[in-house]
Scaffold this active site. Structure first.
Site, mmCIF file in Angstrom:
data_model
loop_
_atom_site.group_PDB
_atom_site.id
_atom_site.type_symbol
_atom_site.label_atom_id
_atom_site.label_comp_id
_atom_site.label_asym_id
_atom_site.label_seq_id
_atom_site.Cartn_x
_atom_site.Cartn_y
_atom_site.Cartn_z
ATOM 1 N N GLU A 362 -63.545 44.206 -27.327
ATOM 2 C CA GLU A 362 -64.892 44.489 -27.104
ATOM 3 C C GLU A 362 -65.732 43.392 -26.827
ATOM 4 O O GLU A 362 -67.033 43.098 -26.968
ATOM 5 C CB GLU A 362 -65.340 45.340 -28.152
ATOM 6 C CG GLU A 362 -64.689 46.741 -28.341
ATOM 7 C CD GLU A 362 -65.446 47.957 -28.730
ATOM 8 O OE1 GLU A 362 -66.805 47.905 -28.559
ATOM 9 O OE2 GLU A 362 -64.928 49.182 -29.071
ATOM 10 N N GLU A 366 -66.246 34.103 -27.081
ATOM 11 C CA GLU A 366 -66.707 33.534 -25.558
ATOM 12 C C GLU A 366 -67.836 34.470 -25.083
ATOM 13 O O GLU A 366 -68.830 33.957 -24.689
ATOM 14 C CB GLU A 366 -65.815 32.739 -25.206
ATOM 15 C CG GLU A 366 -64.561 31.595 -25.762
ATOM 16 C CD GLU A 366 -63.954 32.329 -26.736
ATOM 17 O OE1 GLU A 366 -63.681 33.464 -26.820
ATOM 18 O OE2 GLU A 366 -63.646 31.436 -27.722
HETATM 19 N N1 CAA Z 1 -76.484 47.366 -20.481
HETATM 20 C C1 CAA Z 1 -76.795 47.847 -19.266
HETATM 21 N N2 CAA Z 1 -76.575 47.149 -18.117
HETATM 22 C C2 CAA Z 1 -75.712 45.996 -18.036
HETATM 23 C C3 CAA Z 1 -75.710 45.319 -19.331
HETATM 24 C C4 CAA Z 1 -75.978 46.114 -20.621
HETATM 25 N N3 CAA Z 1 -75.868 45.590 -21.859
HETATM 26 N N4 CAA Z 1 -75.197 44.078 -19.165
HETATM 27 C C5 CAA Z 1 -75.111 44.061 -17.831
HETATM 28 N N5 CAA Z 1 -75.570 45.026 -17.203
HETATM 29 C C6 CAA Z 1 -75.763 45.293 -15.762
HETATM 30 C C7 CAA Z 1 -76.476 44.262 -15.209
HETATM 31 O O1 CAA Z 1 -77.999 44.666 -15.346
HETATM 32 C C8 CAA Z 1 -76.272 44.149 -13.873
HETATM 33 O O2 CAA Z 1 -76.917 45.332 -13.008
HETATM 34 P P1 CAA Z 1 -78.147 44.712 -12.105
HETATM 35 O O3 CAA Z 1 -78.003 43.726 -11.309
HETATM 36 O O4 CAA Z 1 -78.356 46.207 -11.367
HETATM 37 O O5 CAA Z 1 -79.172 44.364 -13.101
HETATM 38 C C9 CAA Z 1 -74.922 44.543 -13.733
HETATM 39 O O6 CAA Z 1 -74.547 45.227 -14.889
HETATM 40 C C10 CAA Z 1 -74.059 43.269 -13.966
HETATM 41 O O7 CAA Z 1 -74.181 42.952 -14.893
HETATM 42 P P2 CAA Z 1 -73.861 41.066 -14.929
HETATM 43 O O8 CAA Z 1 -74.360 40.379 -13.694
HETATM 44 O O9 CAA Z 1 -74.451 40.512 -16.403
HETATM 45 O O10 CAA Z 1 -72.211 41.108 -14.975
HETATM 46 P P3 CAA Z 1 -71.122 40.028 -15.317
HETATM 47 O O11 CAA Z 1 -70.037 40.105 -14.189
HETATM 48 O O12 CAA Z 1 -71.632 38.743 -15.268
HETATM 49 O O13 CAA Z 1 -70.512 40.528 -16.537
HETATM 50 C C11 CAA Z 1 -70.124 40.321 -18.869
HETATM 51 C C12 CAA Z 1 -70.978 40.373 -17.776
HETATM 52 C C13 CAA Z 1 -71.157 40.514 -20.048
HETATM 53 C C14 CAA Z 1 -69.319 38.962 -19.074
HETATM 54 C C15 CAA Z 1 -69.135 41.540 -18.812
HETATM 55 O O14 CAA Z 1 -68.375 41.430 -17.728
HETATM 56 C C16 CAA Z 1 -68.512 41.859 -20.043
HETATM 57 O O15 CAA Z 1 -69.005 42.328 -21.274
HETATM 58 N N6 CAA Z 1 -67.066 41.350 -20.493
HETATM 59 C C17 CAA Z 1 -66.527 41.619 -21.349
HETATM 60 C C18 CAA Z 1 -65.739 42.862 -21.400
HETATM 61 C C19 CAA Z 1 -65.414 43.603 -22.622
HETATM 62 O O16 CAA Z 1 -66.183 43.506 -23.547
HETATM 63 N N7 CAA Z 1 -64.225 44.263 -22.614
HETATM 64 C C20 CAA Z 1 -63.965 45.221 -23.547
HETATM 65 C C21 CAA Z 1 -62.763 46.100 -23.456
HETATM 66 S S1 CAA Z 1 -62.818 47.473 -24.291
HETATM 67 C C22 CAA Z 1 -62.292 46.996 -25.766
HETATM 68 O O17 CAA Z 1 -61.839 46.184 -26.154
HETATM 69 C C23 CAA Z 1 -62.224 48.466 -26.600
HETATM 70 C C24 CAA Z 1 -61.050 48.434 -27.551
HETATM 71 O O18 CAA Z 1 -59.967 48.539 -27.517
HETATM 72 C C25 CAA Z 1 -61.379 47.988 -28.927
#
Ligand code: CAA
Length: 393
Positions: A362, A366
């Site tokens: 999740e 980092e």
């Molecule tokens: N809520 C709503 N929208 C959001 C948001 C949020 N928290 N965070 C970003 N967005 C939107 C942004 O507003 C943006 O849209 P607009 O340009 O229209 O405003 C769009 O999404 C893109 O956002 P970013 O530019 O911030 O995107 P990014 O490519 O820089 O990525 C990141 C951001 C935080 C690094 C994201 O990729 C991330 O969270 N990565 C980690 C992935 C992850 O957590 N994976 C978990 C897998 S599931 C799992 O683990 C479950 C399990 O098995 C236990």
């Protein structure tokens, strides 16, 4: 400020604790050893209303608040973190996004079964080349008549081998690269082929699978939220999900502390209880303090979410801190028990293995720091802008 739980929250906490102590904890070591997925537990949790604690009653849930759900996750994870993550992903990453983003028809169709625990949910975002950079995913949704054909492979899917409802993220024909090209779809278990069950360091009672989807057809009624807005669904799901993982980490750390404290007052060396030695007292004091702080951060984030306030920052902070506490303090608990802690006679080595993943899934620690830094820097920019603005009036 009000730090005490309501009567209803306490009752739900006790319900989960009693169930976990009776039906989960006595079997957790065997499930871990045998890599057994305790399917029957989820049916029983469903009967108790704990597979949809914070789902509205009209959709078949228990209608409690989000903090109650967080309390349940802590109690389940205290007994078995594998059970904790199964319920966490099922609820935070699948059921609640459907409640939040689904049409009335989608809610009616999917949520009651999920909330009852009749079907498990899985969240299919990650791919082999798209982990932390979730917006780079390559699974595709190709137009076919008035629907789409979904094709792609997903990796590390919690509940993947047992789920009946999959929330799948894919990129439509011609969609831009990156997060803005992603859409979200609801697939059935029959649309998905499990290609591999992962061998993990811990959480052996949970399922983590690789899956393949080979051209499964979905109509418009299976698209969650709007086209190309799937990344917002994923991020919103993870905003809540990270609070759940923080609660899981608190539960693991609490379980480790309980064992270490009990042992310290029973074990004698050099003619006294080891709890009388300052070296052990300091470890227990640090554990108790850090667990308390992790729980408070987690409850604050949960409270913000249930009030409808922004909680991205606070959820990331809770997960970052609680997961580090769980990793560090399960190790310290082993240290209190010395050689015994390193054996399977005590559950600490399982807690130690289980804790590590809370710093990874999740969103890694980092990634949480990136989320936190973006928020605090944006706020400081605001303050800097305010500071340089001319006084009004
Ligand atoms: N809520 C709503 N929208 C959001 C948001 C949020 N928290 N965070 C970003 N967005 C939107 C942004 O507003 C943006 O849209 P607009 O340009 O229209 O405003 C769009 O999404 C893109 O956002 P970013 O530019 O911030 O995107 P990014 O490519 O820089 O990525 C990141 C951001 C935080 C690094 C994201 O990729 C991330 O969270 N990565 C980690 C992935 C992850 O957590 N994976 C978990 C897998 S599931 C799992 O683990 C479950 C399990 O098995 C236990």
């Amino acid at each position: 400020m009000e730090f005490s739980l309501t009567t209803e929250q306490r009752e739900i906490q006790m319900l989960a604790r009693d169930f976990a102590e009776r039906e989960i904890a006595p079997h957790a070591a065997a499930w871990d050893r045998d890599h057994a997925f305790p399917q029957a537990v989820f049916s029983k949790l469903g009967e108790l209303g704990l597979m949809g604690v914070c789902v509205p009653e009209e959709l078949g849930g228990a209608g409690a608040d989000f903090l109650s759900y967080i309390l349940v996750l802590e109690e389940l994870s205290r007994a078995d973190a594998g059970v904790g993550v199964t319920v966490a992903v099922h609820t935070s990453a699948v059921t609640l996004p459907i409640v939040g983003f689904g049409t009335p028809a989608q809610r009616e169709r999917f949520v009651p079964e999920l909330a009852a625990g009749d079907t498990l949910g899985a969240f299919a975002l990650t791919e082999s080349e798209s982990g932390s950079d979730a917006g780079s995913l390559r699974s595709s949704a190709t137009r076919d008549g008035d629907g789409w054909r979904i094709t792609g492979s997903k990796q590390w899917i919690t509940n993947g081998s047992h789920a009946g409802t999959f929330l799948v993220f894919a990129r439509m024909d011609g969609a831009v690269d990156g997060p803005h090209g992603v859409s979200a779809f609801l697939l059935d278990g029959s649309d998905v082929e499990v290609t591999r069950e992962e061998e993990k360091l811990g959480l052996n009672s949970s399922s983590t699978a690789d899956i393949r989807i080979s051209g499964a057809f979905v109509g418009r009624d299976r698209m969650l939220h709007e086209a190309h807005r799937g990344f917002a669904v994923a991020m919103a799901a993870l905003d809540g999900g990270r609070i759940g993982i923080a609660a899981q980490a608190v539960g693991i750390a609490q379980a480790a502390y309980d064992v270490a404290r009990r042992y310290a007052v029973e074990r004698h060396q050099f003619g006294s209880r080891i709890a009388d030695f300052q070296a052990i007292q300091f470890k227990l004091a640090d554990m108790a303090t850090e667990i308390d702080a992790a729980r408070l951060l987690t409850h604050r984030a949960a409270w913000l979410k249930q009030q409808g306030h922004p909680h991205t920052l606070e959820g990331a902070q809770a997960k970052l801190f609680a997961s580090a506490v769980a990793r560090r303090q399960t190790g310290e608990a082993i240290q209190v028990l010395g050689g015994y802690g390193y054996t399977k006679e005590f559950p600490l080595e399982r807690y130690y293995r289980d804790a590590k993943v809370t710093e990874i899934y999740e969103g890694t620690s980092e990634i949480q720091r990136i989320v936190i830094a973006r928020h605090i820097l944006a706020r400081q920019d605001d303050r800097a802008a305010t500071a340089t603005a001319p006084p009004s009036g």
